[in-house]
Design a protein around this motif. Structure first.
Motif, PDB file in Angstrom:
ATOM      1  N   ILE A 261      81.459  56.564  17.767  1.00  0.00           N
ATOM      2  CA  ILE A 261      80.372  55.935  17.021  1.00  0.00           C
ATOM      3  C   ILE A 261      80.777  55.703  15.567  1.00  0.00           C
ATOM      4  O   ILE A 261      81.547  56.463  14.986  1.00  0.00           O
ATOM      5  CB  ILE A 261      79.078  56.766  17.055  1.00  0.00           C
ATOM      6  N   ALA A 262      80.261  54.625  15.017  1.00  0.00           N
ATOM      7  CA  ALA A 262      80.532  54.297  13.616  1.00  0.00           C
ATOM      8  C   ALA A 262      79.602  55.107  12.714  1.00  0.00           C
ATOM      9  O   ALA A 262      78.430  55.312  13.035  1.00  0.00           O
ATOM     10  CB  ALA A 262      80.307  52.810  13.380  1.00  0.00           C
ATOM     11  N   LEU A 263      80.149  55.552  11.598  1.00  0.00           N
ATOM     12  CA  LEU A 263      79.358  56.289  10.606  1.00  0.00           C
ATOM     13  C   LEU A 263      79.225  55.390   9.383  1.00  0.00           C
ATOM     14  O   LEU A 263      80.205  55.133   8.684  1.00  0.00           O
ATOM     15  CB  LEU A 263      80.057  57.590  10.250  1.00  0.00           C
ATOM     16  N   THR A 264      78.025  54.914   9.145  1.00  0.00           N
ATOM     17  CA  THR A 264      77.819  53.928   8.082  1.00  0.00           C
ATOM     18  C   THR A 264      76.666  54.333   7.184  1.00  0.00           C
ATOM     19  O   THR A 264      75.508  53.969   7.439  1.00  0.00           O
ATOM     20  CB  THR A 264      77.519  52.538   8.695  1.00  0.00           C
ATOM     21  N   PRO A 265      76.950  55.119   6.146  1.00  0.00           N
ATOM     22  CA  PRO A 265      75.862  55.517   5.237  1.00  0.00           C
ATOM     23  C   PRO A 265      75.194  54.280   4.635  1.00  0.00           C
ATOM     24  O   PRO A 265      75.873  53.293   4.317  1.00  0.00           O
ATOM     25  CB  PRO A 265      76.582  56.319   4.149  1.00  0.00           C
ATOM     26  N   ALA A 266      73.897  54.344   4.475  1.00  0.00           N
ATOM     27  CA  ALA A 266      73.118  53.212   3.959  1.00  0.00           C
ATOM     28  C   ALA A 266      73.578  52.807   2.558  1.00  0.00           C
ATOM     29  O   ALA A 266      73.470  51.651   2.159  1.00  0.00           O
ATOM     30  CB  ALA A 266      71.637  53.569   3.932  1.00  0.00           C
ATOM     31  N   THR A 267      74.085  53.774   1.816  1.00  0.00           N
ATOM     32  CA  THR A 267      74.508  53.523   0.437  1.00  0.00           C
ATOM     33  C   THR A 267      75.836  52.790   0.321  1.00  0.00           C
ATOM     34  O   THR A 267      76.218  52.375  -0.781  1.00  0.00           O
ATOM     35  CB  THR A 267      74.702  54.864  -0.294  1.00  0.00           C
ATOM     36  N   HIS A 268      76.570  52.691   1.418  1.00  0.00           N
ATOM     37  CA  HIS A 268      77.936  52.186   1.314  1.00  0.00           C
ATOM     38  C   HIS A 268      78.017  50.662   1.280  1.00  0.00           C
ATOM     39  O   HIS A 268      77.257  49.973   1.935  1.00  0.00           O
ATOM     40  CB  HIS A 268      78.779  52.724   2.469  1.00  0.00           C
ATOM     41  N   THR A 269      78.974  50.192   0.511  1.00  0.00           N
ATOM     42  CA  THR A 269      79.264  48.758   0.499  1.00  0.00           C
ATOM     43  C   THR A 269      79.855  48.373   1.859  1.00  0.00           C
ATOM     44  O   THR A 269      80.471  49.194   2.531  1.00  0.00           O
ATOM     45  CB  THR A 269      80.286  48.414  -0.609  1.00  0.00           C
ATOM     46  N   THR A 270      79.657  47.139   2.255  1.00  0.00           N
ATOM     47  CA  THR A 270      80.218  46.644   3.518  1.00  0.00           C
ATOM     48  C   THR A 270      81.743  46.705   3.452  1.00  0.00           C
ATOM     49  O   THR A 270      82.329  46.274   2.466  1.00  0.00           O
ATOM     50  CB  THR A 270      79.787  45.180   3.728  1.00  0.00           C
ATOM     51  N   PRO A 271      82.393  47.241   4.490  1.00  0.00           N
ATOM     52  CA  PRO A 271      83.860  47.244   4.475  1.00  0.00           C
ATOM     53  C   PRO A 271      84.377  45.813   4.354  1.00  0.00           C
ATOM     54  O   PRO A 271      83.764  44.885   4.895  1.00  0.00           O
ATOM     55  CB  PRO A 271      84.241  47.829   5.839  1.00  0.00           C
ATOM     56  N   PRO A 272      85.495  45.620   3.655  1.00  0.00           N
ATOM     57  CA  PRO A 272      86.043  44.272   3.447  1.00  0.00           C
ATOM     58  C   PRO A 272      86.703  43.697   4.700  1.00  0.00           C
ATOM     59  O   PRO A 272      87.280  42.619   4.653  1.00  0.00           O
ATOM     60  CB  PRO A 272      87.067  44.479   2.336  1.00  0.00           C
ATOM     61  N   ALA A 273      86.641  44.429   5.812  1.00  0.00           N
ATOM     62  CA  ALA A 273      87.211  43.920   7.071  1.00  0.00           C
ATOM     63  C   ALA A 273      86.556  44.659   8.223  1.00  0.00           C
ATOM     64  O   ALA A 273      85.685  45.505   8.021  1.00  0.00           O
ATOM     65  CB  ALA A 273      88.722  44.100   7.088  1.00  0.00           C
ATOM     66  N   LYS A 274      87.006  44.329   9.433  1.00  0.00           N
ATOM     67  CA  LYS A 274      86.400  44.855  10.647  1.00  0.00           C
ATOM     68  C   LYS A 274      86.856  46.297  10.889  1.00  0.00           C
ATOM     69  O   LYS A 274      87.578  46.573  11.850  1.00  0.00           O
ATOM     70  CB  LYS A 274      86.801  43.952  11.818  1.00  0.00           C
ATOM     71  N   PHE A 275      86.486  47.179   9.976  1.00  0.00           N
ATOM     72  CA  PHE A 275      86.744  48.610  10.203  1.00  0.00           C
ATOM     73  C   PHE A 275      85.499  49.399   9.819  1.00  0.00           C
ATOM     74  O   PHE A 275      84.588  48.861   9.182  1.00  0.00           O
ATOM     75  CB  PHE A 275      87.995  49.090   9.457  1.00  0.00           C
TER      76      PHE A 275
END
Lengths: 136, 136, 136
Positions: free
Chosen positions: B5-19
């Protein structure tokens, strides 16, 4: 549920910050970046085994190995070696030393995977190695 | 059989690529290379916390920690920290910040292993950190 | 108790030292640093797929993938990709190639975490990638 334990060989110099030379949790063992420092001498700063790539590489191997052993692992358990050199021209010599060393160690299982890249290191250091092991 | 599963905190900027900023599968949690970007602001490009090593290091720690927490982990679960600096002269200061930060975090288990190397990073960034955690 | 096995795709050039292109032990699979070398040709030295970042990146992906497949894994099992570039100015182009490639591969699970840093590599090589996978 397993605890994370620090692996701190008696011979090792104190880490320069709040990190462990190695840690083990369950069957995963991670060795921190090791360099060619000689066994610690009370009251003296960390000292490289010598100025040459050979001296530093062999001492670095010894330092990685001491941590593996502290955690009940051997070279056979190592999955990945990350080798950091400072100079692309050191690659061939490092490989010779690497091959001779592991020939001598007599691996029973497949050799670890490896990545080698060229980075900056503190003055006087020519090589740094870290390792990830999975115990049986 | 467990899913990644991906861990994506709401505060984080979008990764600059598909990672993914972090992924978790079974008891293994991997945090992608984090830098000192402030929490994302809609419509604005990623912005470092400041020009200094201290500002960027503390923000990087916060960014790593947010991913750990998103995956139900804490600093105590971290086995390995990889610290990428751009300048050997930053080592001592980074260690001071590192030590003070983890002192404050109050680890219950052994500190993680660590490797620090000196590499190139995108303009304006002084530090990048990634982390491997093993959950209990 | 599981054994560590070497993953050696038939197409791969012989490693320049005593290491494995990939190893697998239990559910952990580690891919060694791969570069853009074309499939091995008996009696010829390793040859990059071409001088461009695009050619080398796509070949590097193919080389990583061959090792994953040799170990019964797919891109979906990859937790972490470490991307080593030689030039910060290659970041945007690498990301484009990266995104298009993984779009085409059609991942079913979260994309892997990733760290990208800028290091030295042997002459003529623009990219190196290694990968850690956890099998289901």
């Amino acid at each position: 549920m397993s605890e994370k334990i620090a692996l701190t060989p008696a011979t090792h110099t104190t880490p320069p910050a709040k990190f462990s030379h190695g840690v083990k949790k369950g069957n995963i063992l991670q060795v921190a970046g090791q360099v060619g420092f000689l066994p610690a001498v009370e009251g003296q700063p960390p000292t490289p085994a010598g100025p040459t790539l050979r001296e530093q590489t062999l001492q670095t191997f010894a330092n990685v190995r001491a941590i593996l052993e502290e955690g009940g692992a051997t070279w056979d358990d190592v999955m990945m070696m990350r080798v950091y050199l400072t100079d692309v021209d050191h690659f061939a010599e490092m490989n010779e030393i690497y091959n001779a060393y592991f020939e001598e160690q007599g691996l029973n299982e497949a050799p670890a995977a490896r990545t080698t890249v060229y980075v900056g290191l503190p003055k006087g250091l020519l090589i740094e190695i870290d390792a990830l092991a999975v115990l049986s």
